[in-house]
Design a protein around this motif. Structure first.
Motif, mmCIF file in Angstrom:
data_model
loop_
_atom_site.group_PDB
_atom_site.id
_atom_site.type_symbol
_atom_site.label_atom_id
_atom_site.label_comp_id
_atom_site.label_asym_id
_atom_site.label_seq_id
_atom_site.Cartn_x
_atom_site.Cartn_y
_atom_site.Cartn_z
ATOM 1 N N PRO B 42 33.050 67.475 -43.962
ATOM 2 C CA PRO B 42 31.929 66.865 -43.174
ATOM 3 C C PRO B 42 30.581 66.798 -44.414
ATOM 4 O O PRO B 42 30.505 67.725 -45.160
ATOM 5 C CB PRO B 42 31.331 67.638 -41.928
ATOM 6 N N TYR B 43 29.765 65.701 -44.220
ATOM 7 C CA TYR B 43 28.614 65.593 -44.915
ATOM 8 C C TYR B 43 27.800 66.736 -44.745
ATOM 9 O O TYR B 43 27.673 67.294 -43.637
ATOM 10 C CB TYR B 43 27.963 64.617 -44.723
ATOM 11 N N PHE C 77 35.231 59.864 -37.940
ATOM 12 C CA PHE C 77 35.307 60.527 -39.061
ATOM 13 C C PHE C 77 36.348 60.816 -40.044
ATOM 14 O O PHE C 77 36.836 60.405 -40.923
ATOM 15 C CB PHE C 77 34.576 62.042 -39.039
ATOM 16 N N ARG C 80 37.289 57.391 -41.122
ATOM 17 C CA ARG C 80 36.580 57.144 -42.355
ATOM 18 C C ARG C 80 37.257 57.976 -43.615
ATOM 19 O O ARG C 80 37.231 57.126 -44.933
ATOM 20 C CB ARG C 80 35.237 57.533 -42.307
ATOM 21 N N ASP C 319 23.801 56.364 -39.479
ATOM 22 C CA ASP C 319 25.546 56.626 -39.469
ATOM 23 C C ASP C 319 25.662 57.913 -38.881
ATOM 24 O O ASP C 319 25.139 59.077 -39.407
ATOM 25 C CB ASP C 319 25.501 56.887 -41.229
ATOM 26 N N ILE C 321 28.522 59.776 -38.818
ATOM 27 C CA ILE C 321 29.202 60.856 -39.630
ATOM 28 C C ILE C 321 28.061 61.513 -40.733
ATOM 29 O O ILE C 321 28.065 62.749 -40.734
ATOM 30 C CB ILE C 321 30.189 59.964 -40.617
ATOM 31 N N GLU C 322 27.100 60.933 -41.500
ATOM 32 C CA GLU C 322 26.236 61.662 -41.969
ATOM 33 C C GLU C 322 25.558 62.453 -41.035
ATOM 34 O O GLU C 322 25.034 63.712 -41.487
ATOM 35 C CB GLU C 322 25.398 60.689 -42.651
ATOM 36 N N GLY C 325 27.349 65.577 -39.671
ATOM 37 C CA GLY C 325 27.714 66.519 -40.694
ATOM 38 C C GLY C 325 26.180 67.398 -41.125
ATOM 39 O O GLY C 325 26.141 68.482 -41.191
#
Lengths: 190, 288, 353
Positions: B42-43, C77, C80, C319, C321-322, C325
């Protein structure tokens, strides 16, 4: 057509990684020399210059090629896919003699990283005119010898350095040797 | 690993990151935007550091990964495994043996050498983000080297608290030009960045920026003449190894105010204990 | 007490993964869920994962949903992270939504129009009453579909465009940007903004779109047209010199017709807001069109005051996913930083005492 061409890196992944680490270390420690391996260059390029091109250039990097190196043009295009560009638009300039740095991109105040990198082939990185380098990456001033730069190189370079953080960066290649001069370094004749 | 390239990233992506790294080194402290990829982690968990490490790593490298100074925190374990799996590189917990050290939030206590590279995971590369949320604006400020906003903040700190209140991610000036986030390391570690013999690389995956400090480069923590920069650490020796010069973690040992202070750098502490140093709460090392 | 530094991170991770796998499978008295079942019976989830995962592959999206126990952000995720590793063979030609093989098409601005209104497979007029018959395996009555091919359906903005009543569609000559390859730069052009919205989190885009309707950057939208159906994807290999059809996509397109603009010299015209996403995603496509129009405020000479109009704000936070996270990274250890704060606060309290 590829039949006429000498091959690129023998081990594309490992050779590119190793060449990159050499360039990275040379950029981080201006004037430090490294040897490259894995490719035999097409004339008139030296092995180190060919290795640097294979390591860094691709279809995303507009390249200006010194007309004096035109014989290597097909090889470079075939192996890297780098599109040809005039000096002002070039991300890389591959030159056999120091090009006019003022014709190259030096980046902008907010995007100094968009400046050009010159891959310059010279006669030697061990003999020739001696220069004193000073700047980030160097604990103390470092003396290097380079054969193949114009006599007023130190003055030309200082005009580039004076624009810091703008300016072009230089990767010097001779035979299978390379070193680098980032814009951050200050150069005097020794 | 089957189906994936060496070190996970494809060669095209590595070239893009490598070009960015070279520019970052040429302009110490400047944040270079890059086409950060979506990683299988993950980011916010080290995707920037991982991309930088993946782009520099070779088969002969020896990798150390730490989080909070420790090699065995779960995220450090996870990242170390990722590279052992995708690049097959040797890994180590010994600082001295590593050629590449990826870190989150600490710099090892042992002085790094010229032949080592340290890669920092960076959550927020913009040192001004708390003061100006627009990246368009902060980019302009970096372009002009206009850091008045940060000086005002520090000055207001002093007038409110009598001192600068920042204790981690303490902003630094690099090569007298760029204001830079050292990543959320404790201010205790800031002096190690100045004139460090090793190359320092920083990766921010989510924010899609990389930056660098070449070896032997001036890195100055911001301060004022009458309020010089000071490091902060717990006023104790390490309970396990007795070290008085290492950064300490505080461990709550009971519910009655009991505390134990131990080295955050687990390799440093283990090495000292192996050499016979014992702290007041320590004991001779037993087998695991 | 003797303190032993916590070790065993590796073991803990292995154990956690094993536990997770067991929980994913659930009670084994129930048959295992097949990827095909997800693909067929959880189609709207598959659509959302394809849209936010930016990869049109129903089977992989279904697999990701299975692997993520139905957590759609986690599934996007997975998609991606897989997508990043795929080589780019070619770029398609722009898809032609005017030639869409329509499954649904509604316009809120005309009572009737060429091609008519086609409701299609919509929840719109279902009464939201739990259907307890679905507790059992109920056979589904076959849907009746008109045996006649539908007549051509011009897009509503094209109809308005014939009279010059709506601003012309700006067709950019340059190749559109791709923020999965190049980092965002500002000012961000509309192509990149639309890409960010199409990949963006449905909930976030929905909330922003909604905010424009409540006065935070409103632009008097009318749902000019919403259409859903299949389009052909074509590529034009350089060595061929003509395009070839490589497959079909289901897309949802929304064209909002917004408040008109004009001046003493330019006669008034309606303005556009555009939404286009993978699969059946009407809620998202409509929200996207609202936010697209809101982000055009600066370009159209309107005041930029609301969150949905702030391009930097929208693009940096859409976003998921950003976002997931970074929000969730707070659970990683931060004890080194916290310790420095702790010592700092203790020191400041001492000097204050």
């Amino acid at each position: 057509m590829s039949n006429d061409l000498s091959p690129a890196f023998a081990d594309p992944i490992a050779d590119a990684q190793s060449c990159f680490r050499s360039v990275l270390d040379a950029m981080a420690r201006p004037g430090h020399r490294h040897a490259t391996s894995g490719v035999s260059a097409p004339a008139p390029l030296c092995d180190a210059a060919a290795a640097v091109l294979l390591t860094l250039a691709d279809h995303e990097t507009p390249l200006w090629l010194d007309p004096a190196a035109a014989d290597a043009s097909v090889w470079i295009t075939f192996h890297t896919g780098a599109p040809a560009a005039p000096p002002a638009q070039a991300m890389f300039a591959m030159a056999l003699s120091l090009p006019d740095l003022t014709h190259l991109s030096v980046g902008t105040d907010e995007t100094p990283e968009t400046s050009a990198t010159v891959i310059l082939q010279v006669a030697s990185l061990t003999t020739g005119q001696r220069y004193v380098l000073e700047g980030p990456g160097l604990r103390e001033p470092k003396v290097v010898a380079i054969d193949g730069l114009p006599p007023d190189f130190a003055a030309i370079w200082q005009r580039n350095h004076a624009q810091y953080p703008l300016g072009v960066d230089l990767i010097l290649c001779a035979g299978n040797q390379l070193t680098a001069l980032p814009r951050s370094v200050s150069i005097k004749d020794a | 690993m089957k189906g994936y390239n060496f070190a996970y990233l494809d060669e095209q992506t590595k070239r893009m990151i490598r070009r960015g790294l070279l520019k970052a080194v040429a302009i110490p402290g400047h944040q270079v935007p890059f086409g950060s990829r979506e990683m299988p982690l993950p980011y916010g968990w080290g995707t920037g550091g991982i991309q930088v490490t993946a782009s520099i790593l070779g088969a002969n490298d020896v990798l150390k990964v730490i989080d909070q100074g420790a090699d065995d925190t779960t995220n450090a374990v996870s990242i170390r495994r990722f590279f052992a799996r995708t690049a097959g590189v040797a890994t180590t917990t010994a600082t001295a043996e590593a050629t590449v050290i990826q870190t989150r939030h600490r710099i090892p206590e042992k002085q790094l050498r010229e032949d080592q590279i340290i890669v920092y995971q960076v959550p927020q590369p913009e040192p001004l983000f708390r003061l100006e949320s627009s990246r368009v604006e902060t980019k302009r400020m970096h372009g002009l080297s206009d850091y008045g906003l940060m000086h005002v903040k520090l000055y207001e700190d002093i007038s409110r608290f009598g001192q600068i209140s920042i204790s981690y991610d303490y902003p630094v000036m690099v090569n007298e030009r760029y204001l830079m986030s050292p990543s959320p390391i404790p201010a205790f570690d800031n002096p190690k960045m100045d004139m460090m013999p090793a190359l320092q690389l920083f990766g921010a995956g989510r924010e899609k920026r990389i930056y660098a400090i070449p070896p032997w480069t001036r890195v100055k923590s911001l301060d004022f003449e009458d309020h010089p920069f000071r490091t902060i650490n717990a006023p104790h020796p390490c309970g396990l190894c007795g070290a008085t010069d290492s950064y300490l973690d505080e461990v709550v040992t009971d519910n009655h105010g009991g505390r134990l202070f131990v080295c955050s750098d687990t390799d440093h502490c283990a090495e000292r204990r192996a050499a016979g140093h014992v702290g007041t709460d320590g004991f001779q090392e037993a087998a695991e | 007490m003797a303190y032993v530094a916590v070790k065993g991170g590796e073991k803990a991770i292995d154990n956690a993964h094993a536990w997770l796998a067991r929980e994913r499978r659930g009670d084994t008295v129930h048959p295992v869920l097949s990827v095909a079942q997800i693909e067929e019976q959880l189609g709207r989830s598959v659509d959302r994962v394809m849209a936010e995962g930016s990869l049109y592959d129903r089977e992989l999206a279904a697999l990701a949903i299975k692997q993520a126990q139905g957590d759609l952000i986690e599934a996007a995720f997975l998609i991606r992270a897989y997508r990043t590793t795929l080589p780019r063979f070619a770029h398609s030609r722009p898809v032609e939504t005017a030639a869409m093989r329509i499954e649904r098409r509604v316009s809120a601005v005309f009572k009737d129009l060429p091609g008519g209104q086609v409701l299609g497979p919509t929840y719109d007029y279902t009464h939201r009453l739990l259907d307890f018959s679905l507790l059992d395996d109920e056979a589904v009555a076959p849907a009746t579909r008109s045996p006649h091919p539908l007549e051509p359906m011009p897009r509503v903005p094209d109809i308005l465009g014939q009279e010059g009543l709506i601003e012309p569609d700006t067709s950019a000559e340059q190749e559109p940007g791709d923020l999965t390859r190049e980092p965002l730069t500002f000012p961000a052009d509309r192509d990149v903004r639309l890409q960010a919205l199409a990949r963006g989190d449905e909930g976030f885009i929905l909330g922003l779109g909604y905010s424009t309707q409540r006065g935070y950057g409103g632009s008097h939208p009318f749902a000019g047209e919403i259409r859903m159906g299949e389009v052909s994807v074509e590529i034009e290999p350089a060595e061929l010199g003509f395009s070839i059809d490589i497959g079909d996509l289901v897309l949802t397109e929304c064209q909002m017709v917004n408040q008109f603009k004009g001046s003493k010299t330019v006669p008034p015209q309606f303005t556009r807001g555009y939404g286009l996403i993978f699969g059946f995603g009407e809620r998202k496509a409509m929200s996207m069109a609202l936010v697209d129009r809101a982000m055009r405020a600066g370009e159209l000479g309107e005041d930029v005051t609301a969150p949905a109009q702030n391009i930097e704000f929208v693009l940096y936070h859409s976003d998921n996913i950003e976002a997931t996270g970074f929000v969730e990274h707070l659970k990683l250890p931060h004890y080194v930083d916290f310790q420095s704060e702790l010592q700092n606060v203790r020191r400041m309290r001492e000097s204050a005492a």
